[in-house]
Motif scaffolding. Structure first.
Motif, PDB file in Angstrom:
ATOM      1  N   PHE A  26       0.826  -1.208   0.000  1.00 54.11           N
ATOM      2  CA  PHE A  26       0.000   0.000   0.000  1.00 54.11           C
ATOM      3  C   PHE A  26       0.867   1.269   0.000  1.00 54.11           C
ATOM      4  O   PHE A  26       0.441   2.336  -0.397  1.00 54.11           O
ATOM      5  CB  PHE A  26      -0.933  -0.009   1.211  1.00 54.11           C
ATOM      6  CG  PHE A  26      -2.061   0.982   1.091  1.00 54.11           C
ATOM      7  CD1 PHE A  26      -3.184   0.691   0.333  1.00 54.11           C
ATOM      8  CD2 PHE A  26      -1.983   2.238   1.705  1.00 54.11           C
ATOM      9  CE1 PHE A  26      -4.208   1.612   0.214  1.00 54.11           C
ATOM     10  CE2 PHE A  26      -3.004   3.152   1.580  1.00 54.11           C
ATOM     11  CZ  PHE A  26      -4.137   2.840   0.836  1.00 54.11           C
ATOM     12  N   TYR A  27       2.121   1.113   0.472  1.00 54.94           N
ATOM     13  CA  TYR A  27       3.015   2.281   0.529  1.00 54.94           C
ATOM     14  C   TYR A  27       3.194   2.941  -0.837  1.00 54.94           C
ATOM     15  O   TYR A  27       3.421   4.127  -0.940  1.00 54.94           O
ATOM     16  CB  TYR A  27       4.394   1.876   1.064  1.00 54.94           C
ATOM     17  CG  TYR A  27       4.422   1.765   2.570  1.00 54.94           C
ATOM     18  CD1 TYR A  27       4.159   2.905   3.344  1.00 54.94           C
ATOM     19  CD2 TYR A  27       4.729   0.573   3.202  1.00 54.94           C
ATOM     20  CE1 TYR A  27       4.186   2.808   4.730  1.00 54.94           C
ATOM     21  CE2 TYR A  27       4.763   0.485   4.571  1.00 54.94           C
ATOM     22  CZ  TYR A  27       4.485   1.605   5.338  1.00 54.94           C
ATOM     23  OH  TYR A  27       4.515   1.519   6.691  1.00 54.94           O
ATOM     24  N   GLY A  39      -5.147   9.014  -0.911  1.00 54.25           N
ATOM     25  CA  GLY A  39      -4.726   7.676  -0.530  1.00 54.25           C
ATOM     26  C   GLY A  39      -5.827   6.930   0.199  1.00 54.25           C
ATOM     27  O   GLY A  39      -6.062   5.735  -0.035  1.00 54.25           O
ATOM     28  N   HIS A  95       1.146   3.778  -2.809  1.00 49.65           N
ATOM     29  CA  HIS A  95       0.116   4.789  -3.076  1.00 49.65           C
ATOM     30  C   HIS A  95       0.575   6.199  -2.726  1.00 49.65           C
ATOM     31  O   HIS A  95       0.005   7.171  -3.217  1.00 49.65           O
ATOM     32  CB  HIS A  95      -1.193   4.443  -2.351  1.00 49.65           C
ATOM     33  CG  HIS A  95      -1.935   3.336  -3.015  1.00 49.65           C
ATOM     34  ND1 HIS A  95      -2.150   3.298  -4.375  1.00 49.65           N
ATOM     35  CD2 HIS A  95      -2.514   2.207  -2.515  1.00 49.65           C
ATOM     36  CE1 HIS A  95      -2.823   2.211  -4.688  1.00 49.65           C
ATOM     37  NE2 HIS A  95      -3.053   1.515  -3.574  1.00 49.65           N
ATOM     38  N   PHE A  96       1.623   6.302  -1.872  1.00 47.75           N
ATOM     39  CA  PHE A  96       2.214   7.642  -1.661  1.00 47.75           C
ATOM     40  C   PHE A  96       2.637   8.234  -2.994  1.00 47.75           C
ATOM     41  O   PHE A  96       2.423   9.400  -3.283  1.00 47.75           O
ATOM     42  CB  PHE A  96       3.428   7.546  -0.731  1.00 47.75           C
ATOM     43  CG  PHE A  96       3.062   7.497   0.717  1.00 47.75           C
ATOM     44  CD1 PHE A  96       2.735   8.670   1.392  1.00 47.75           C
ATOM     45  CD2 PHE A  96       3.032   6.291   1.404  1.00 47.75           C
ATOM     46  CE1 PHE A  96       2.388   8.628   2.733  1.00 47.75           C
ATOM     47  CE2 PHE A  96       2.678   6.263   2.736  1.00 47.75           C
ATOM     48  CZ  PHE A  96       2.352   7.421   3.404  1.00 47.75           C
ATOM     49  N   LEU A 105       2.985   6.877  10.445  1.00 48.06           N
ATOM     50  CA  LEU A 105       3.433   7.808   9.403  1.00 48.06           C
ATOM     51  C   LEU A 105       2.273   8.687   8.923  1.00 48.06           C
ATOM     52  O   LEU A 105       2.380   9.919   8.867  1.00 48.06           O
ATOM     53  CB  LEU A 105       4.024   7.021   8.225  1.00 48.06           C
ATOM     54  CG  LEU A 105       4.551   7.855   7.054  1.00 48.06           C
ATOM     55  CD1 LEU A 105       5.716   8.720   7.501  1.00 48.06           C
ATOM     56  CD2 LEU A 105       4.999   6.948   5.912  1.00 48.06           C
ATOM     57  N   ILE A 106       1.140   8.048   8.611  1.00 48.30           N
ATOM     58  CA  ILE A 106      -0.031   8.811   8.158  1.00 48.30           C
ATOM     59  C   ILE A 106      -0.473   9.787   9.258  1.00 48.30           C
ATOM     60  O   ILE A 106      -0.824  10.939   8.996  1.00 48.30           O
ATOM     61  CB  ILE A 106      -1.187   7.863   7.781  1.00 48.30           C
ATOM     62  CG1 ILE A 106      -0.795   6.961   6.614  1.00 48.30           C
ATOM     63  CG2 ILE A 106      -2.444   8.658   7.451  1.00 48.30           C
ATOM     64  CD1 ILE A 106      -0.779   7.611   5.274  1.00 48.30           C
ATOM     65  N   SER A 112       3.704   0.888  11.227  1.00 47.76           N
ATOM     66  CA  SER A 112       4.487   2.069  10.809  1.00 47.76           C
ATOM     67  C   SER A 112       3.678   2.982   9.889  1.00 47.76           C
ATOM     68  O   SER A 112       3.765   4.209   9.979  1.00 47.76           O
ATOM     69  CB  SER A 112       5.793   1.642  10.136  1.00 47.76           C
ATOM     70  OG  SER A 112       5.542   0.572   9.256  1.00 47.76           O
ATOM     71  N   GLY A 113       2.862   2.403   8.993  1.00 50.61           N
ATOM     72  CA  GLY A 113       2.045   3.217   8.087  1.00 50.61           C
ATOM     73  C   GLY A 113       1.058   4.060   8.870  1.00 50.61           C
ATOM     74  O   GLY A 113       0.821   5.235   8.554  1.00 50.61           O
ATOM     75  N   VAL A 130      -0.544   9.134  -5.411  1.00 54.80           N
ATOM     76  CA  VAL A 130      -1.181  10.448  -5.244  1.00 54.80           C
ATOM     77  C   VAL A 130      -0.252  11.568  -5.681  1.00 54.80           C
ATOM     78  O   VAL A 130      -0.685  12.554  -6.270  1.00 54.80           O
ATOM     79  CB  VAL A 130      -1.692  10.687  -3.800  1.00 54.80           C
ATOM     80  CG1 VAL A 130      -2.915   9.851  -3.523  1.00 54.80           C
ATOM     81  CG2 VAL A 130      -0.616  10.447  -2.781  1.00 54.80           C
ATOM     82  N   LEU A 176       1.754  12.755   9.214  1.00 54.82           N
ATOM     83  CA  LEU A 176       1.456  13.605   8.053  1.00 54.82           C
ATOM     84  C   LEU A 176       0.170  14.400   8.271  1.00 54.82           C
ATOM     85  O   LEU A 176       0.071  15.565   7.894  1.00 54.82           O
ATOM     86  CB  LEU A 176       1.350  12.752   6.787  1.00 54.82           C
ATOM     87  CG  LEU A 176       2.675  12.209   6.250  1.00 54.82           C
ATOM     88  CD1 LEU A 176       2.437  11.337   5.023  1.00 54.82           C
ATOM     89  CD2 LEU A 176       3.636  13.344   5.903  1.00 54.82           C
TER      90      LEU A 176
END
Lengths: 513, 132
Positions: A35-36, B78, A38-39, B47-48, B43-44, A42, B51
């Motif tokens: 899924f990373y 996203g 997708h950074f 991180l999100i 981690s995601g 976008v 942000l």
């Protein structure tokens, strides 16, 4: 043999396709790998939309319309061009108006460090430049006559004003300069013992703060001493002239940078404070008319000079950039006819600077200082009235060498504005009209003015004056004269093809090539 | 008018972000489930969350609205992709999805409102210079 090259046309086509394609690829990677990704999806989606705008929506820029985001490279690099050229690529002698060598001399004088040149001058030594002649028998320093000039002595007025140094800070208004810069200069002027011209910026609130001698400049809009229609308000002038610091009044007829145009303060630089001091509305460029409303021809002009002299009771000078020598002759003739003379006349060369002026005016209008000053001096001499007024000069007179030319051509004192800006640390960023001066001189932004420490910079101003005076004395001594009054065109080496050549009385002094 | 609309959208976006990032940082069960489904837990999620915090701050500071809005536009882009491809719209997820769309739309409108501050694009929207 195939050489490497970049075809920007093909590169831009490739990029225009690649942006959306990458967005799709990263979408798939995000869907099936991690899924990373997708950074990036976008991010490239955003760039694709931006690029779509460039290519199909906006119509202003042809380059962006044809080539998309790649064309931004041109604008990006172009935008840092001035800095790159000044830092890296421009040679020491090619920048305008003052090249690095000329600026460095001022910086060194202002910091009071030795400004001697080494090995060789970078000036031209063929026959195109006017040089100063030295004498085999230089004057001893102790034989030099101490400089003194008294304005108004010809009329025998009570408030005659004497200066003891031949350098004056030229007209810079609060408006074109920020308040911090005005105060640095004013305090420096006080320390150096020289007067400062207020410029046409209205009531000189910040100039007055430091207690230095001031020459109040009355521009064509008469800011500070105007009535509602823009005519002279005698009461206001009388009040202002009554202040201890105000020593002289200067009527500005025209300015070298924009003769025949009046003045202009861009609306970006108009603050409520300035609008108040000048008496003008906010949000519009402040435009001074091209001429004084009272002055329609030579006779009304001369009468107006007398009126200002009578109302103020102070020495009154006029400042003008010469357009036509016939007009100057007629004006002087009218002065003789009415027996009214200003106490000084300041000749501004067309090369003079300003915060903002139309390019054509800055580039093309007006007679440059050297020929203008020489001819005006000659006109006054021929009319037999040279001793009825003082003559002053302005226009890129930032260094002692050029100031010496002005003295030899008849000036009795010199004005410089940009020399003093350089002494404050001006880096010639050429943004005077945008309120973004990086040094904080020609801006009203407090975060930029923060860079100017009044005490430090006032000292620089004082040092600059001191070192100019020192160099001028040495030049005077070298030419074998005892005072500036003894200088004449014969002290100059004037090439045959110079505009000054026809003015030389003794042809033996003409340099032949 | 423009100012009021801008402030309403900015506060709306910032409030939603601070609210959801609270759940992300504290490891709320729903949040953990979603990020596990996306296979980027933990981690995601962190991180999100960071942000979103940065975006919320940028969007409230007047000088950096557009940068915050670009970031918000991207994060919510996203999120929408996540819902469409992995998470789906059942139960609570539908309301989360709609909230995401709402913030995305709000960020888009902010970008339009503040288009004269957009990096790379702003020169197109500047009014022609009048004089001097």
């Amino acid at each position: 043999m195939v050489s490497l090259s970049v075809d920007l046309h093909r590169l831009s086509k490739f990029v225009n396709l690649a942006l959306p394609a990458l967005a799709v690829l990263f979408f798939l990677a995000g869907r099936f790998l991690s899924f990373y990704f997708h950074f990036f999806t976008v991010a490239f989606l955003f760039l694709s939309i931006v690029n779509y705008f460039y290519l199909y929506v906006q119509t202003e820029h042809s380059l962006l319309r044809n080539f998309g985001i790649v064309a931004q490279g041109r604008y990006l690099i172009e935008s840092v061009g001035p800095e790159l050229r000044q830092y890296l690529f421009a040679s020491d002698t090619e920048e305008r108006p003052f090249n690095r060598v000329e600026r460095a001399e001022i910086y060194r004088k202002a910091k009071d460090i030795d400004s001697a040149s080494f090995f060789v001058s970078l000036k031209q030594f063929d026959s195109t430049e006017i040089k100063i002649r030295h004498s085999m028998y230089p004057t001893d320093r102790e034989d030099l006559i101490p400089y003194s000039l008294t304005y108004g002595e010809e009329r025998g007025i009570e408030n005659a004003y004497s200066i003891t140094k031949p350098i004056i800070i030229s007209a810079m208004s609060y408006g074109s300069l920020g308040r911090q810069a005005v105060r640095c200069l004013a305090r420096g002027a006080k320390m150096a013992g020289i007067p400062m011209n207020t410029g046409e910026g209205g009531y000189p609130k910040y100039h007055l703060m430091e207690g230095c001698d001031l020459i109040f400049q009355m521009g064509t809009a008469k800011f500070g001493v105007r009535d509602e229609e823009g005519y002279l308000d005698e009461e206001k002038l009388r009040d202002l002239a009554g202040k201890d610091e105000i020593k002289m009044i200067e009527i500005k007829f025209s300015q070298g940078a924009k003769p025949g145009k009046g003045g202009l303060l861009p609306k970006e630089k108009l603050t409520p404070d300035i609008a108040g001091l000048r008496g003008v509305p906010m949000g519009k460029d402040v435009i001074s008319p091209p001429h004084h409303k009272e002055c329609k021809d030579k006779s009304t002009t001369v009468s107006f000079i007398r009126r200002v002299q009578e109302v103020s009771g102070l020495p009154v000078g006029i400042k003008l950039c010469v357009g036509s020598f016939e007009e100057v002759e007629e004006l002087v003739g009218e002065m003789v006819h009415q027996n009214i003379f200003p106490d000084y006349m300041s000749v501004d060369g067309a090369e003079g600077g300003t915060g903002a002026a139309p390019k054509a005016f800055m580039d093309r209008v007006g007679v440059p200082l050297i020929p203008a000053l020489a001819r005006v001096n000659k006109i006054l001499c021929e009319a037999g009235v040279r001793d009825r007024l003082k003559l002053m000069a302005a226009g890129k007179l930032i260094n002692p060498g050029r100031q010496m030319l002005a003295f030899a051509l008849g000036a009795q004192a010199v004005y410089t504005a940009r020399g003093f800006m350089l002494s404050l640390g001006c880096i010639q960023a050429l943004q005077c009209g945008q309120n973004t001066c990086p040094i904080g001189i020609t801006t009203h932004d407090p975060t930029l003015q923060r860079g100017l420490d009044i005490d430090t910079k006032a000292m620089r101003v004082r040092n600059y004056v001191h070192n100019l005076e020192h160099d001028l004395c040495e030049l005077l001594a070298a030419s074998g004269r005892r005072s500036f009054d003894e200088l004449s065109m014969n002290n100059l080496f004037i090439p045959e093809d110079s505009t000054l050549a026809p003015l030389l009385e003794d042809p033996r002094n003409l340099a032949s090539t | 008018m423009k100012n009021i609309a801008s402030w309403i959208l900015r506060i709306f976006t910032a409030v939603i972000f601070t609210q959801t990032l609270y759940f992300k940082f504290t490891g709320h069960q729903d949040s953990v489930e979603i990020f596990s489904a996306l296979k980027i837990e933990p981690s995601g999620r962190i991180l999100i969350g960071i942000l979103e915090l940065v975006s919320a701050i940028l969007i409230l500071v007047p000088g950096t609205v557009v940068y915050g809005a670009i970031l918000a536009w991207g994060i919510m882009g996203g999120a929408i992709i996540g819902h469409c491809t992995v998470i789906g719209f059942e139960g609570d997820n539908l309301s989360l999805f709609l909230l995401g769309v709402a913030v995305w739309v709000s960020a888009t409108i902010l970008l339009v409102l503040h288009r004269d501050q957009l990096p790379l694009l702003r020169h197109m929207f500047e009014k022609p210079n009048s004089s001097s």
